[in-house]
Each structure stands twice: as C-alpha cells, then as structure tokens.
Motif scaffolding. Structure first.
Motif, short mmCIF file in Angstrom:
data_model
loop_
_atom_site.label_atom_id
_atom_site.label_comp_id
_atom_site.label_asym_id
_atom_site.label_seq_id
_atom_site.Cartn_x
_atom_site.Cartn_y
_atom_site.Cartn_z
N LEU A 169 0.82 -1.21 0.00
CA LEU A 169 0.00 0.00 0.00
C LEU A 169 0.86 1.25 0.00
CD1 LEU A 169 -2.90 1.18 0.24
CD2 LEU A 169 -2.61 1.08 2.72
N HIS A 170 2.04 1.18 0.59
CA HIS A 170 2.93 2.34 0.70
C HIS A 170 4.12 2.24 -0.24
CE1 HIS A 170 0.61 2.61 4.44
NE2 HIS A 170 0.91 3.88 4.44
N THR A 171 3.96 1.48 -1.33
CA THR A 171 5.03 1.34 -2.32
C THR A 171 4.46 1.52 -3.72
OG1 THR A 171 6.16 -0.23 -0.87
CG2 THR A 171 6.87 -0.16 -3.16
N GLN A 172 5.03 2.44 -4.49
CA GLN A 172 4.56 2.70 -5.86
C GLN A 172 5.75 3.04 -6.74
OE1 GLN A 172 1.44 5.67 -6.07
NE2 GLN A 172 0.63 5.08 -4.06
N TYR A 173 5.68 2.62 -8.01
CA TYR A 173 6.70 2.97 -9.00
C TYR A 173 5.99 3.29 -10.32
CZ TYR A 173 9.84 0.66 -5.68
OH TYR A 173 10.53 0.29 -4.55
N HIS A 174 6.26 4.47 -10.88
CA HIS A 174 5.63 4.86 -12.15
C HIS A 174 6.64 5.63 -13.00
CE1 HIS A 174 1.68 3.76 -10.56
NE2 HIS A 174 1.97 4.46 -9.47
N HIS A 175 6.53 5.43 -14.32
CA HIS A 175 7.37 6.15 -15.27
C HIS A 175 6.50 6.67 -16.40
CE1 HIS A 175 9.66 6.36 -19.07
NE2 HIS A 175 10.55 6.97 -18.31
N TYR A 176 6.76 7.91 -16.83
CA TYR A 176 5.98 8.53 -17.90
C TYR A 176 6.93 9.28 -18.83
CZ TYR A 176 2.30 7.81 -14.43
OH TYR A 176 1.44 7.25 -13.50
N ALA A 177 6.55 9.33 -20.11
CA ALA A 177 7.36 10.06 -21.09
C ALA A 177 6.42 10.74 -22.10
CB ALA A 177 8.31 9.10 -21.82
N TYR A 178 6.74 12.00 -22.43
CA TYR A 178 5.92 12.78 -23.37
C TYR A 178 6.85 13.49 -24.35
CZ TYR A 178 2.58 12.03 -19.61
OH TYR A 178 1.79 11.45 -18.65
N LYS A 179 6.43 13.51 -25.60
CA LYS A 179 7.19 14.23 -26.61
C LYS A 179 6.82 15.71 -26.56
CE LYS A 179 7.46 10.19 -29.65
NZ LYS A 179 7.14 9.63 -30.99
N TRP A 180 7.76 16.54 -27.00
CA TRP A 180 7.52 17.98 -26.95
C TRP A 180 6.28 18.38 -27.73
CZ3 TRP A 180 9.96 20.15 -23.20
CH2 TRP A 180 11.25 19.76 -22.85
N LYS A 181 6.04 17.70 -28.85
CA LYS A 181 4.91 18.06 -29.70
C LYS A 181 3.57 17.71 -29.06
CE LYS A 181 5.03 13.72 -32.37
NZ LYS A 181 5.18 13.12 -33.72
N GLU A 182 3.58 16.89 -27.99
CA GLU A 182 2.33 16.50 -27.33
C GLU A 182 1.88 17.51 -26.28
OE1 GLU A 182 2.89 11.62 -27.66
OE2 GLU A 182 3.61 12.71 -25.88
#
Length: 253
Positions: A169-182
């Motif tokens: 419940l107290h552990t999370q891992y997330h990764h996100y990536a966005y291009k400049w044009k978005e």
C-alpha cells in the motif's frame, strides 16, 4: 545519523529512463506533496484539535487514585503517538525525478516503504517501555500506561514490519514520457512551486486522444527557469500563462 531527512532521492532500480541513450538537457530530483496541501493541512489542524480534546478527556476522567504525573504522561504520550500517525497520512511525500532530452519530457515518481518509520517505532517502543517500567517502581499505575503506550507502538511495529499488504500500500513505481509536440499548454503556478503542462496523447491500444495535465514539481524559485526552458522546445502557438494550479487531494494510483 539515525535519519537523513535532507537527502535527495535517487532513481530506484525498478525504474529506467526511456531515452537514456540521449544526453540530458535538464534533470533534477525532488520530494513533494503531490496533493492539495491546503486541504491536507486543514485536516491535520482539525485532527490536532480533536486529538487534543480526546487527550484532555482522558486526563479529566482518569482514575482518582492515579497521580498527576501518571495522568499527564499517559495523555501526552497518547497525543504524540496519535499525531504521528495522522501526520504520516496528511504530510506524506512522493519522490520525483525529471529528465529532459531532445525527444521530450520524462519523469519517474515512486514511493517506497518508509524504513525510517520502523526504526523510529522500534526505538520509541523501547525508550517509552523503559521509562514506564522505571516510573512503575514509583507508582504501580504506570504499568497500565506501559501496556497502552509502548504496547500499542510495538503492535504497530509488528504490523508494519510483517504485513505484505501494508507494505504494498505504501510502495509505488511509475514512469511517464511525453514528446515535446504533445504539450498543448504551459503554465507557471502562482500558488505552488509547480510548472503545469497540458498534453494530448494517443494511449497504446486507443484510437482517440487523451487530454490531461502534468504537474512538474520544482525546487524553490526554480519554476520560472524550468518554464522558460520548456518554452524553447515548444511550438510558438502553445499558450504560455500564469495561473493557480489546483492539485487534487490525492493522486495515488
């Protein structure tokens, strides 16, 4: 030192950069409260008053054969212990790492199980147990306090240390990536150290655009420089504004 509260977070092994082969143009890590801090602070203040009232009620209704020192010690311990639990819920922080490259913006966010909490509880349980046992040599009623105070902290320590569900419940891992044009809008928050971005992307498996916003948490007095850097990589027709940013009360997944 027992705790190092000023140490900046480093990227955990569970997370990797998508564009790691590209030179980084800008990067930083930060711990931030990724929710509506005003609402959380109001909740903390309300619970602080409520807990103080409960502690006073316990003090005023304690057995008449208890000494003033015994009542004061047990009620103070109850207040401190309860407020520590509440503060862990209203003042928890998320770790963020940002990395900008020529391809765009990517960031990682993670929350790992707080090992320092186990260390703190273990030490507090031992210290308060010794104090109560010593005080019991003066007044036997302190044995009751030893069962309620250190006993409760010991039970919480065992729960946190051995419960897999509690740790997850107290552990999370997330990764996100966005291009400049978005990126479709750039905003400097006037109420927090945040650069707010709006983006429009087509998620994998979808045939439609998803429009949402991204809060980039900055160090103090850093957001103007970050916003200026981002602006140089966006299309000239992307709006650049200053506005109040409303962060939701909770952004847990």
């Amino acid at each position: 030192m027992l705790f190092n509260l000023n140490k900046l977070p480093s990227l955990p092994l569970q997370l990797n950069w998508k564009y790691s082969d590209e030179p980084e143009l800008l990067c930083w890590t930060i711990c931030a409260r990724n929710y509506n801090t005003f609402a959380a602070n109001c909740i903390f203040a309300f619970m602080s008053l409520t807990t103080a009232g409960a502690a006073y009620f316990l003090y005023s209704t304690s057995a008449s054969n208890e000494t003033e020192l015994s009542k004061l010690t047990s009620c103070t311990g109850f207040y401190i212990f309860t407020m520590l639990i509440i503060s862990c819920m209203t003042h928890q922080r998320m770790n963020f790492a940002y990395r900008f490259t020529k391809s765009g913006i990517e960031y990682c966010e993670w929350k790992e199980f707080p090992q320092w909490a186990l260390t703190f509880l273990k030490w507090m349980t031992g210290i308060t147990a010794v104090i109560f046992i010593f005080m019991a040599t003066i007044d036997i009623t302190f044995l009751i306090g030893a069962l309620v105070g250190p006993g409760g902290m010991g039970l919480m320590y065992l729960t946190m240390a051995n419960s897999k569900n509690y740790r997850e419940l107290h552990t999370q891992y997330h990764h996100y990536a966005y291009k400049w044009k978005e990126i479709t809008q750039l905003a400097i928050a006037t109420n927090r150290e945040i650069v707010d971005l709006k983006y429009s992307v087509t998620q994998k498996g979808d045939n439609y655009k998803t429009n949402w916003n991204l809060n980039i948490y900055c160090n103090r007095n850093q957001k103007k420089n970050v916003a200026a850097f981002i602006k140089t990589h966006l299309s000239p027709d992307v709006p650049f504004i200053r506005a109040k940013v409303n962060v939701p009360l909770s952004t847990d997944y």
